[in-house]
Write an enzyme that holds these catalytic residues in place. Structure first.
Site: not given
Length: 420
Positions: A142-146
């Protein structure tokens, strides 16, 4: 490791986890004593044994783990009744202070005789209690990988932190519309604000600018797609989709920019383990210094009391410049401490925490909730990852759990680290 004939029926052998990994250290050597007996099995004296030398046994080494018992127990209590994992690393050397996988099982089960029916029930439990979710659970981050998309864009000089985009609640690509989280309208944002508020629309466009080649390149620079090297025998690689992977799986010209939009926010075919994410957080907090996670602090000779300490293996992610690490860290600081940060539920009095929330879509049920980070923000001692399977929103579910664990850790310190 051993010769084929070293084990005999009845020997106790490490089959899983630490005991399997360090079996050769734990096992020791067998001893021998020569005796002569009569036909009734009674020991008798005999000169025939004079030339036979008894060989005393050598006990195996004692292992001393890095696990903090208090933090481990507390973290397990917090996850009771939930599915997921909590990992705390010492950011200064890679020691694993806490590694929780829930649901789990009573380890005393294996210290007694059990029936085939009992084993069948345990091994076929639909909650998969025998797997260590921290190291073999593979999930979309999810958004942790942004943060990977941001690092790639900055380091390739495709943008500056002041690069802005306007979020109106969704992003249109061809005939498809990609929503921001809950169709939130964020307005005009720069990179710091986009990380703080975790704006999907901003990162959709950033991911398209970066492209799959650069995106996968930086994911691999930070060791995604490979094992962390933790001293456990069971660990998965995860998966970093590359152009070649997508061509092989979907066929050439059968995938496109829409897939990159998904991967830019940590979805699609991208998979990571919670331990990989904890190591990633540690590396960011240390501005590129990455320690190999390990659970054994030292082993000790039972007779001589000599101790052999495990030296932490370290490397530096030098492909990324120091100034870019500082940009990412400022964004992560705002996630927890900014007025509109998605991780404000982890804000601690007296300690600056930096982090990144994530809510990963799950085709098999409710979203997975993520929160990764480190503390203190200016000089990290602890890096962490909290993952709750089917937990929901990372900022409201995973971040509060991280706060409780961090508070437990810092409350045990003689003096709290002051704010900067």
């Amino acid at each position: 490791m051993f010769g084929k004939n070293i084990y005999e029926p009845g020997d106790i052998v490490g089959k899983k986890g630490i005991e399997r990994q360090y079996e050769s250290t734990l096992y020791g050597r067998k001893g021998y004593k020569y005796i002569q007996v009569d036909v009734h099995g009674r020991e008798v004296e005999s000169s025939l044994l004079a030339e036979r030398r008894n060989v005393p046994p050598v006990p195996g080494k004692n292992l001393y783990l890095t696990i903090d018992h208090t933090l481990q127990q507390y973290s397990e209590e917090l996850l009771e009744g939930l599915k997921g994992s909590v990992i705390l690393l010492d950011a200064r050397n890679g020691e694993v202070l806490t590694m929780v996988s829930k649901p789990d099982y009573d380890p005393h089960f294996f210290s007694r005789n059990f029936t085939p029916q009992e084993w069948k029930k345990l091994s076929e439990d639909p909650l998969h209690v025998l797997i260590n979710r921290a190291t073999v659970g593979e999930y979309p981050p999810g958004s942790t990988f942004k943060l990977i998309s941001a690092i790639a864009a900055l380091n390739e000089q495709l943008i500056k932190p002041t690069w802005t985009r306007t979020c109106l609640g969704s992003f249109r690509l061809g005939r498809r519309s990609f929503a921001c989280f809950r169709h939130t309208v964020h307005g005009k944002l720069n990179l710091f604000q986009a990380i703080e508020r975790s704006c999907n629309v901003y990162f959709y466009q950033l991911g398209l600018l970066v492209g799959i080649d650069n995106w996968s390149k930086y994911a691999k620079i930070f060791k995604f797609g490979e094992k962390t090297g933790v001293d456990l025998p069971e660990e998965k690689n995860g998966n970093v989709p590359t152009k070649e992977y997508m061509d092989r799986v979907y066929g050439k010209k059968q995938w496109g920019r829409g897939d990159m939009v998904n991967m830019s926010i940590g979805q699609g075919d991208l998979l990571v383990t919670p331990l990989q994410m904890a190591v990633f957080a540690m590396t960011l907090g240390n501005e590129g210094i990455r320690y190999e996670p390990h659970l054994v602090k030292y082993y000790e000779d039972d007779e001589t009391k000599e101790k052999v300490y495990i030296r932490a293996k370290a490397d530096t992610i030098s492909e990324v410049s120091e100034s870019i690490y500082k940009v990412i860290k400022q964004g992560m600081y705002l996630v927890v401490n900014g007025e509109k940060g998605t991780g404000r539920a982890c804000k601690l009095y007296g300690i600056d925490v930096a982090g990144k929330t994530g809510t990963a879509q799950n085709p098999h049920g409710k979203d997975h909730a993520w929160f990764i980070g480190y503390a203190p923000a200016n000089n990290p001692e602890i890096a962490f990852c909290v993952l709750l399977e089917n937990g929901g929103v990372g900022g409201s579910i995973a971040a509060p759990i991280a706060k409780k664990i961090l508070k437990k850790y810092f409350d045990s310190k003689p003096v709290l680290v002051s704010k900067r």
